[in-house]
Structures are given as structure tokens and as C-alpha cells.
Scaffold this motif. Structure first.
Motif, short mmCIF file in Angstrom:
data_model
loop_
_atom_site.label_atom_id
_atom_site.label_comp_id
_atom_site.label_asym_id
_atom_site.label_seq_id
_atom_site.Cartn_x
_atom_site.Cartn_y
_atom_site.Cartn_z
N SER A 147 56.60 -48.81 -42.15
CA SER A 147 57.13 -48.66 -40.65
C SER A 147 55.58 -49.01 -39.07
N LYS A 148 54.77 -48.12 -39.66
CA LYS A 148 53.89 -47.94 -38.94
C LYS A 148 52.13 -49.28 -38.81
N VAL A 149 52.04 -49.38 -40.07
CA VAL A 149 51.50 -50.63 -40.89
C VAL A 149 51.53 -52.03 -39.85
N LEU A 150 52.88 -52.29 -40.93
CA LEU A 150 53.37 -53.75 -40.76
C LEU A 150 54.51 -53.29 -39.84
N LYS A 151 55.06 -52.73 -38.29
CA LYS A 151 55.43 -53.09 -37.39
C LYS A 151 56.60 -53.83 -37.59
N ALA A 152 56.28 -55.08 -37.40
CA ALA A 152 57.22 -56.46 -37.09
C ALA A 152 58.10 -56.58 -38.16
N ILE A 153 57.23 -56.45 -39.08
CA ILE A 153 58.31 -56.61 -40.83
C ILE A 153 59.43 -55.59 -41.10
N VAL A 154 59.17 -54.84 -41.51
CA VAL A 154 60.05 -53.57 -41.21
C VAL A 154 60.71 -53.56 -39.98
N LYS A 155 60.73 -53.43 -38.62
CA LYS A 155 61.69 -53.46 -37.58
C LYS A 155 62.69 -54.84 -37.45
N ARG A 156 62.09 -56.12 -37.99
CA ARG A 156 62.90 -57.39 -37.91
C ARG A 156 63.31 -57.10 -39.49
N GLN A 157 63.36 -56.40 -40.02
CA GLN A 157 64.22 -56.93 -41.36
C GLN A 157 65.41 -55.08 -41.92
N THR A 158 64.92 -54.71 -40.70
CA THR A 158 65.44 -53.08 -40.17
C THR A 158 66.84 -53.19 -39.14
N GLN A 159 66.76 -53.64 -38.93
CA GLN A 159 67.28 -54.67 -36.49
C GLN A 159 68.17 -55.26 -37.57
N PHE A 160 68.52 -56.18 -38.50
CA PHE A 160 69.05 -57.80 -38.57
C PHE A 160 69.69 -57.02 -39.60
N ALA A 161 69.97 -56.34 -40.28
CA ALA A 161 70.36 -55.39 -40.83
C ALA A 161 72.16 -55.08 -41.45
N ASP A 162 73.14 -55.72 -41.74
CA ASP A 162 74.08 -54.79 -42.02
C ASP A 162 74.64 -53.25 -42.99
N VAL A 163 73.07 -53.60 -43.80
CA VAL A 163 73.49 -52.66 -44.90
C VAL A 163 71.66 -51.69 -44.52
N ILE A 164 71.66 -50.58 -44.61
CA ILE A 164 70.55 -50.07 -45.19
C ILE A 164 70.42 -49.37 -46.91
N VAL A 165 69.65 -49.44 -47.40
CA VAL A 165 70.27 -48.87 -48.81
C VAL A 165 69.03 -48.67 -49.11
N ILE A 166 68.65 -47.59 -48.75
CA ILE A 166 67.68 -46.34 -49.27
C ILE A 166 66.84 -46.30 -50.86
N GLY A 167 66.55 -46.92 -51.65
CA GLY A 167 66.59 -46.79 -52.97
C GLY A 167 65.34 -46.12 -53.53
N LYS A 168 65.97 -46.15 -54.75
CA LYS A 168 64.65 -44.45 -55.24
C LYS A 168 64.98 -43.29 -54.81
N ALA A 169 66.01 -43.32 -54.60
CA ALA A 169 66.21 -42.00 -53.93
C ALA A 169 65.85 -40.56 -54.32
N ASP A 170 66.46 -40.45 -55.81
CA ASP A 170 65.95 -39.98 -56.93
C ASP A 170 64.06 -39.49 -56.24
N GLU A 171 63.44 -39.73 -55.56
CA GLU A 171 62.04 -39.61 -56.04
C GLU A 171 61.61 -39.16 -54.64
N ALA A 172 63.13 -39.44 -53.65
CA ALA A 172 62.27 -39.06 -51.86
C ALA A 172 62.70 -37.74 -51.85
N THR A 173 61.85 -37.14 -50.65
CA THR A 173 62.01 -35.47 -50.74
C THR A 173 62.75 -35.98 -49.00
N PRO A 174 63.81 -34.48 -49.18
CA PRO A 174 65.02 -34.63 -47.49
C PRO A 174 63.96 -35.39 -46.43
#
Length: 340
Positions: A147-174
Motif C-alpha cells: 500500500s506504500k510502494v504500489l500506492k495507486a494500485i492497492v488504493k483503487r482495488q480497495t476503494q471500489f470493492a464491495d467486499v474485502i477478503v483478508i486471505g491467508k488469515a492463518d498466517e497473519a498477525t493481529p
């Protein structure tokens, strides 16, 4: 890509086919989510269609889906939101005439949702297809950095989504999950956020969060919010298609596992994504390789039909000669490599 099937002039009064678009940056877990929901639909006996877009000229994810027994229409060597937009509209029209219950579209990780929506709402598609959800899959391990290095790509894919799926949740920290939630709240407070492991949202294996019908009023509210965002958006920010390139290689001999793993771990940071099918000298079977921003995954896979061994690299800068030479050094005693 060329679609040969003639397309009738109208849909004959049939209701538009609902379509779900799955986006997200390279390696975020889009295909994992798609596979999970397709297996669910198969168990229910539901008729579905799949449109898949690969940035490279060789399909990897499409081969995986076909090997699992699913029918896929692919558009390769470009991005459906711009370079191969006309082919996308034509393919979308063709699958809609088959009247599936739902169409799933997996976009390349570089897809701009604004242009994609424009393609999917072409005038002659309006009575055939209706986009019911835009889903963006986020990789928690890499999201904050991207979101910092590829700011525009990530922002646009986030802004226009109805749903955000946080994948690989088992590998993520809180903390990683909290970072994504904060980012979504700041950039798209209308989006629903779900945690998924191997494409499954905990407590909802029926995929109702994805498949349930969207009320027309709710859909229009979301679209109105998107239009407001679009009106304020700086179109000059988005340059993903000129910033990224792909290289495809067909492997004609098995590789030495130790050499190959060392080569992959030493890839330059400009290469953000690699994937493919390989065979290893002295080992039986086919292996699928996935590389995402420094993380390497190699696992055995059984697919029918079995795909050819080939690799695809995607990055901001690709030294084709250097990559080819390094891969040749990974081969066994008999060396041969075809760079496509």
C-alpha cells in the motif's frame, strides 16, 4: 484471444446473469478463493462459468482450475481492464449466452477496477450480465508494504470493492489484520471485510457472504459511492500496466531442487510474483511453485490433464537473459530451456 462462437443480437428476454469479479494484487490468493467457491458450487450442482485473466502469456492458474475439473475461458498476455478489453467483452458476452447461474471473473493482479467496470458495463452487455459484487483479496503479510510502494494500485482495488477478503488469515498477525482494517475504513468504509483461510471464511462455508443476492437499493448505494470516489480520483496515478512486465519460460528438463530453491530465494525485489509447474530431478510427480514478494511455496500437485512444466515471472524490471541463464543452471545434466 479470439472467440469464434457467433453471438446473437439480444438475450431474448432472459434475465441478466449475475457476475462476481475477484481482484487483488498479484499473489494475494484470488485463485485459492475461486477454487474454494467453485468446489462449493459443484457440490450443490450449480451451473457456473469462469473467466480468468493472466498477465503473462502462459496460463498457470487456469491450468490448476482445469486440472481440478473446471471449465475456464482464459484471456492471457494482457489485462482485461485495458489491453485486451475488447476480447474480454466478447468473452463475457459468449459465456452469458450459455445462461450459467453465475459468472466468476478472476482479474489479473494489476487490473484497474475502474476500467474493468467500464468494460463489464458495455451497452450491449447490460441486458446480459450484471456485476453483483466486486471482491478484492488482500494478502496481510504484504498489504502494508504494497500500500506504500504500489500506492495507486492497492488504493483503487480497495476503494471500489464491495467486499474485502483478508486471505491467508492463518498466517497473519493481529497487527497485520488490524492494519488492513484501518486502511479499508479510511478508503472504503462501505466495504464488508472477511477473514479467510484457504478461501473459506470462518463460520460460513456456504459462501452466503459472496453468493447472496444483493438488494437493488443496496447495489445502487454502493455504485453511487463508487461514482463519487471516481469523480474525485486522479486518473494519472494509475500506471501499473506500463510499470510491470512478464516473462514466460517452458522447462524442457527436470530441475535440481536445491539449485532452483536457491535461485528463487535470490530473486531481485523488482520481481514481485512468479508461479508455475516444475519437475525435479530424482523426484516423481509434478510440483506447483508460487512466489510472492520473497515468500516461496512449492507443493506437489496432481492435475488432469497434467500441464507442461513452465514458469511465469512478473515484475517492474525483468532481465530476460539473466533469468534464463540462471534457470539453465538449475537444470539437471541435460540442459534445455525455451524462453517464450
Amino acid at each position: 484471444m479470439s472467440v469464434q462462437t457467433p453471438v446473437p443480437e439480444s438475450s431474448g428476454g432472459a434475465s441478466p446473469v449475475p457476475a462476481i469479479v475477484i481482484s487483488g494484487f498479484l499473489g494475494s490468493g484470488k485463485t485459492t478463493l475461486l477454487l474454494a467457491v467453485l468446489h462449493h458450487m459443484r457440490r450443490l450442482g450449480r451451473k457456473v462459468a469462469v473467466l480468468m485473466n493472466e498477465f503473462g502469456d502462459i496460463s498457470i492458474d487456469g491450468e490448476i482450475l482445469r486440472g481440478e475439473g473446471f471449465s475456464v475461458m482464459e484471456l492471457s498476455d494482457g489485462c482485461i481492464c485495458c489491453q485486451i478489453g475488447e476480447d474480454f467483452v466478447q468473452a463475457f458476452t459468449e459465456v452469458a449466452t450459455r445462461q450459467p447461474e453465475v459468472i466468476f471473473v478472476e482479474a489479473t493482479g494489476l487490473a484497474d477496477p475502474v476500467d474493468l467496470l467500464d468494460q463489464a458495463t458495455a451497452p450491449h452487455l447490460l441486458d446480459r450480465v450484471t456485476i453483483t459484487r466486486l471482491v478484492t483479496v488482500a494478502d496481510p503479510k504484504n498489504f502494508t508494504r504494497l500500500s506504500k510502494v504500489l500506492k495507486a494500485i492497492v488504493k483503487r482495488q480497495t476503494q471500489f470493492a464491495d467486499v474485502i477478503v483478508i486471505g491467508k488469515a492463518d498466517e497473519a498477525t493481529p497487527e497485520q489484520i488490524a492494519d488492513i482494517r484501518r486502511y479499508v475504513e479510511e478508503n472504503n468504509p462501505y466495504a464488508q471485510v472477511y477473514l479467510a483461510t484457504h478461501g473459506i471464511v470462518a463460520g460460513d462455508e456456504s459462501f452466503q457472504w459472496l453468493l447472496a443476492e444483493v438488494e437493488p437499493a443496496e447495489r445502487e448505494r454502493r455504485r453511487a459511492a463508487m461514482r463519487e470516489q471516481l469523480a474525485a480520483l486522479n486518473e494519472q496515478e494509475y500506471k501499473a500496466h506500463t510499470d510491470f512486465h512478464s516473462m514466460s519460460c517452458r522447462l524442457l528438463r527436470p530441475l535440481v531442487r536445491e539449485r532452483f530453491e536457491e535461485f528463487m530465494r535470490q530473486l531481485p525485489p523488482d520481481i514481485v510474483r512468479a508461479k508455475g509447474f516444475v519437475r525435479f530431478e530424482g523426484e516423481d510427480g509434478l510440483w506447483v511453485m508460487m512466489y510472492v514478494n520473497g515468500d516461496l511455496y512449492i507443493r506437489p500437485v496432481t492435475l488432469s490433464p497434467s500441464p507442461e512444466e513452465h514458469l511465469v515471472f512478473i515484475g517492474a524490471r525483468l532481465d530476460h537473459a539473466q533469468l534464463a541463464s540462471a534457470l539453465v543452471a538449475c537444470e539437471g545434466r541435460r540442459r534445455a530451456l525455451a524462453v517464450l
